[in-house]
Design a protein around this motif. Structure first.
Motif, mmCIF file in Angstrom:
data_model
loop_
_atom_site.group_PDB
_atom_site.id
_atom_site.type_symbol
_atom_site.label_atom_id
_atom_site.label_comp_id
_atom_site.label_asym_id
_atom_site.label_seq_id
_atom_site.Cartn_x
_atom_site.Cartn_y
_atom_site.Cartn_z
ATOM 1 N N MET A 60 0.807 -1.213 0.000
ATOM 2 C CA MET A 60 0.000 0.000 0.000
ATOM 3 C C MET A 60 0.843 1.268 0.000
ATOM 4 S SD MET A 60 -3.087 -0.852 -0.369
ATOM 5 C CE MET A 60 -3.982 0.654 -0.012
ATOM 6 N N LEU A 61 1.941 1.289 0.724
ATOM 7 C CA LEU A 61 2.793 2.478 0.755
ATOM 8 C C LEU A 61 3.381 2.775 -0.629
ATOM 9 C CD1 LEU A 61 4.334 4.791 2.100
ATOM 10 C CD2 LEU A 61 6.015 3.121 2.914
ATOM 11 N N PRO A 62 4.026 1.796 -1.300
ATOM 12 C CA PRO A 62 4.575 2.097 -2.629
ATOM 13 C C PRO A 62 3.506 2.523 -3.632
ATOM 14 C CG PRO A 62 5.516 0.062 -1.774
ATOM 15 C CD PRO A 62 4.409 0.442 -0.848
ATOM 16 N N MET A 63 2.354 1.836 -3.632
ATOM 17 C CA MET A 63 1.319 2.176 -4.595
ATOM 18 C C MET A 63 0.694 3.537 -4.289
ATOM 19 S SD MET A 63 1.340 -0.056 -6.901
ATOM 20 C CE MET A 63 -0.094 0.522 -7.787
ATOM 21 N N THR A 64 0.530 3.845 -2.996
ATOM 22 C CA THR A 64 -0.040 5.132 -2.627
ATOM 23 C C THR A 64 0.913 6.271 -2.969
ATOM 24 O OG1 THR A 64 -1.265 4.087 -0.819
ATOM 25 C CG2 THR A 64 -1.056 6.465 -0.751
ATOM 26 N N VAL A 65 2.190 6.072 -2.735
ATOM 27 C CA VAL A 65 3.177 7.102 -3.096
ATOM 28 C C VAL A 65 3.165 7.333 -4.604
ATOM 29 C CG1 VAL A 65 5.661 7.563 -3.257
ATOM 30 C CG2 VAL A 65 4.665 6.793 -1.101
ATOM 31 N N THR A 66 3.048 6.254 -5.376
ATOM 32 C CA THR A 66 2.966 6.380 -6.834
ATOM 33 C C THR A 66 1.776 7.239 -7.237
ATOM 34 O OG1 THR A 66 3.988 4.199 -7.162
ATOM 35 C CG2 THR A 66 2.716 5.095 -8.994
ATOM 36 N N MET A 150 9.462 2.907 8.816
ATOM 37 C CA MET A 150 9.045 2.664 7.430
ATOM 38 C C MET A 150 8.973 3.974 6.652
ATOM 39 S SD MET A 150 6.056 -0.142 8.100
ATOM 40 C CE MET A 150 6.449 -1.779 8.748
ATOM 41 N N PHE A 151 8.477 5.015 7.304
ATOM 42 C CA PHE A 151 8.416 6.334 6.669
ATOM 43 C C PHE A 151 9.823 6.804 6.313
ATOM 44 C CE2 PHE A 151 8.712 10.945 7.039
ATOM 45 C CZ PHE A 151 7.729 11.368 6.155
ATOM 46 N N ALA A 152 10.749 6.693 7.258
ATOM 47 C CA ALA A 152 12.123 7.133 7.020
ATOM 48 C C ALA A 152 12.784 6.301 5.923
ATOM 49 C CB ALA A 152 12.935 7.055 8.312
ATOM 50 N N ALA A 153 12.604 4.974 5.988
ATOM 51 C CA ALA A 153 13.211 4.099 4.987
ATOM 52 C C ALA A 153 12.598 4.306 3.609
ATOM 53 C CB ALA A 153 13.053 2.637 5.408
ATOM 54 N N GLY A 154 11.374 4.814 3.555
ATOM 55 C CA GLY A 154 10.701 5.040 2.275
ATOM 56 C C GLY A 154 11.041 6.368 1.619
ATOM 57 N N LEU A 155 11.883 7.180 2.255
ATOM 58 C CA LEU A 155 12.213 8.492 1.696
ATOM 59 C C LEU A 155 12.859 8.401 0.313
ATOM 60 C CD1 LEU A 155 13.544 10.586 4.725
ATOM 61 C CD2 LEU A 155 11.449 10.952 3.405
ATOM 62 N N LEU A 156 13.706 7.399 0.100
ATOM 63 C CA LEU A 156 14.358 7.270 -1.197
ATOM 64 C C LEU A 156 13.329 6.953 -2.277
ATOM 65 C CD1 LEU A 156 16.858 7.236 -2.948
ATOM 66 C CD2 LEU A 156 17.277 4.863 -2.242
ATOM 67 N N GLY A 180 6.058 -0.920 -11.544
ATOM 68 C CA GLY A 180 7.168 -1.861 -11.712
ATOM 69 C C GLY A 180 7.946 -2.056 -10.425
ATOM 70 N N GLY A 181 8.222 -0.970 -9.707
ATOM 71 C CA GLY A 181 8.945 -1.083 -8.444
ATOM 72 C C GLY A 181 8.177 -1.882 -7.415
ATOM 73 N N THR A 182 6.866 -1.638 -7.322
ATOM 74 C CA THR A 182 6.035 -2.381 -6.370
ATOM 75 C C THR A 182 5.974 -3.853 -6.737
ATOM 76 O OG1 THR A 182 4.690 -0.408 -6.012
ATOM 77 C CG2 THR A 182 3.764 -2.501 -5.294
ATOM 78 N N PHE A 183 5.850 -4.151 -8.029
ATOM 79 C CA PHE A 183 5.780 -5.543 -8.480
ATOM 80 C C PHE A 183 7.024 -6.317 -8.067
ATOM 81 C CE2 PHE A 183 7.036 -8.616 -11.785
ATOM 82 C CZ PHE A 183 5.997 -9.530 -11.662
ATOM 83 N N LYS A 192 17.632 -11.432 -0.613
ATOM 84 C CA LYS A 192 18.596 -10.734 0.234
ATOM 85 C C LYS A 192 18.982 -9.386 -0.375
ATOM 86 C CE LYS A 192 21.509 -13.238 2.417
ATOM 87 N NZ LYS A 192 22.644 -14.105 2.822
ATOM 88 N N GLN A 193 19.026 -9.323 -1.720
ATOM 89 C CA GLN A 193 19.406 -8.076 -2.377
ATOM 90 C C GLN A 193 18.304 -7.022 -2.296
ATOM 91 O OE1 GLN A 193 19.483 -11.082 -3.634
ATOM 92 N NE2 GLN A 193 21.612 -11.566 -4.166
ATOM 93 N N GLY A 194 17.105 -7.424 -1.864
ATOM 94 C CA GLY A 194 15.990 -6.491 -1.793
ATOM 95 C C GLY A 194 16.220 -5.343 -0.828
ATOM 96 N N VAL A 195 17.154 -5.513 0.084
ATOM 97 C CA VAL A 195 17.445 -4.448 1.044
ATOM 98 C C VAL A 195 17.988 -3.205 0.345
ATOM 99 C CG1 VAL A 195 19.828 -5.146 1.498
ATOM 100 C CG2 VAL A 195 18.508 -4.025 3.297
ATOM 101 N N PHE A 196 18.497 -3.373 -0.890
ATOM 102 C CA PHE A 196 19.040 -2.241 -1.637
ATOM 103 C C PHE A 196 18.032 -1.668 -2.637
ATOM 104 C CE2 PHE A 196 22.659 -5.034 -0.601
ATOM 105 C CZ PHE A 196 23.367 -4.168 0.206
ATOM 106 N N MET A 197 16.825 -2.222 -2.673
ATOM 107 C CA MET A 197 15.800 -1.751 -3.597
ATOM 108 C C MET A 197 14.911 -0.731 -2.889
ATOM 109 S SD MET A 197 12.938 -3.891 -5.694
ATOM 110 C CE MET A 197 11.914 -3.086 -6.930
ATOM 111 N N PRO A 198 14.806 0.500 -3.402
ATOM 112 C CA PRO A 198 14.053 1.542 -2.699
ATOM 113 C C PRO A 198 12.628 1.145 -2.335
ATOM 114 C CG PRO A 198 15.323 2.511 -4.478
ATOM 115 C CD PRO A 198 15.459 1.030 -4.621
#
Length: 241
Positions: A60-66, A150-156, A180-183, A192-198
């Motif tokens: 919901m956060l990624p889609m709402t920000v979009t 989550m708010f802070a981590a979502g700034l990028l 695409g990013g949300t998908f 494990k690499q997902g930690v680097f995905m905004p």
């Protein structure tokens, strides 16, 4: 800057932004409400609240920000109002900075509503089925801390979406990027690499490994703030396409 921000807030009051801000956490609360009514035995508060936070962070956060950044940008792109705004005798950066602050404020408001509405949904469900009253302690500080992280981590993610939505007059690039990013964040949630995905950084605030939490928070918050500042500076210097 305060006068520009005041104008942007008034614009939001006449748009669908506030409706979107209510709808996103409201859908999570609605899901929790009906899910509680399906239970056969009481569940801990942690199960309801942490799961709601997870739904917010992963989808919901990624889609709402979009949607939110596209909506805020379209208020000027739609009527082609940028030429008039950028001709005003004030710093162009204040125009974009005010819009960025409005987006951040709405995301912060939604974070608060996720917690409040989820608590309200559980409480309402218990009124119908008292035997399903949650067990354990309602750790408000813990749940609020998760949402703040989550708010802070979502700034990028917010900065990237904001930059794209404001840069292009068409809403297609911003929507395509956000979808695409949300998908990829959803289908690769355990990577494990997902930690680097905004788009996946907010949900990493629920990870059990401390390195994931610290990495996502540091990159999402620190780098996100830098990217947001660069976005405002870049947009103020270039013309909108």
């Amino acid at each position: 800057m305060l006068s520009v921000l005041s104008v942007e807030v008034r614009k939001l009051n006449r748009s669908l932004a506030l409706l979107l801000a209510l709808a996103a956490p409201g859908l999570i609360a609605l899901f929790v409400f009906f899910n509680l009514l399906r239970q056969k035995a009481p569940q801990p508060w942690d199960m309801w609240m942490v799961n709601a936070n997870a739904m917010w962070a992963i989808f919901m956060l990624p889609m709402t920000v979009t949607a939110m950044t596209a909506l805020v940008a379209h208020m000027e792109h739609g009527p082609r109002a940028w030429d008039q705004l950028r001709a005003l005798p004030r710093a162009r950066s204040s125009l974009y900075g005010a819009k960025a602050l409005c987006v951040l404020g709405l995301v912060g408001l939604m974070s608060v509503l996720v917690m409040g509405m989820t608590w309200g949904a559980v409480t309402a469900g218990v009124q119908i089925k008292p035997e399903l009253a949650p067990t354990g302690v309602f750790a408000a500080g813990k749940y609020a801390g998760q949402l703040a992280a989550m708010f802070a981590a979502g700034l990028l993610m917010i900065a990237i979406q904001f930059w794209t939505a404001m840069r292009f007059a068409s809403f297609v690039p911003a929507l395509a990027l956000g979808i695409g990013g949300t998908f990829f964040a959803v289908v690769a949630a355990s990577a494990k690499q997902g930690v680097f995905m905004p788009w996946q950084m907010p949900v990493n605030m629920l990870a059990t490994e401390s390195w994931r939490v610290q990495t996502a928070l540091g990159l999402g918050g620190g780098l996100g703030l830098l990217v947001l500042i660069l976005a405002v500076a870049h947009l103020a210097r270039r013309e909108v396409l």
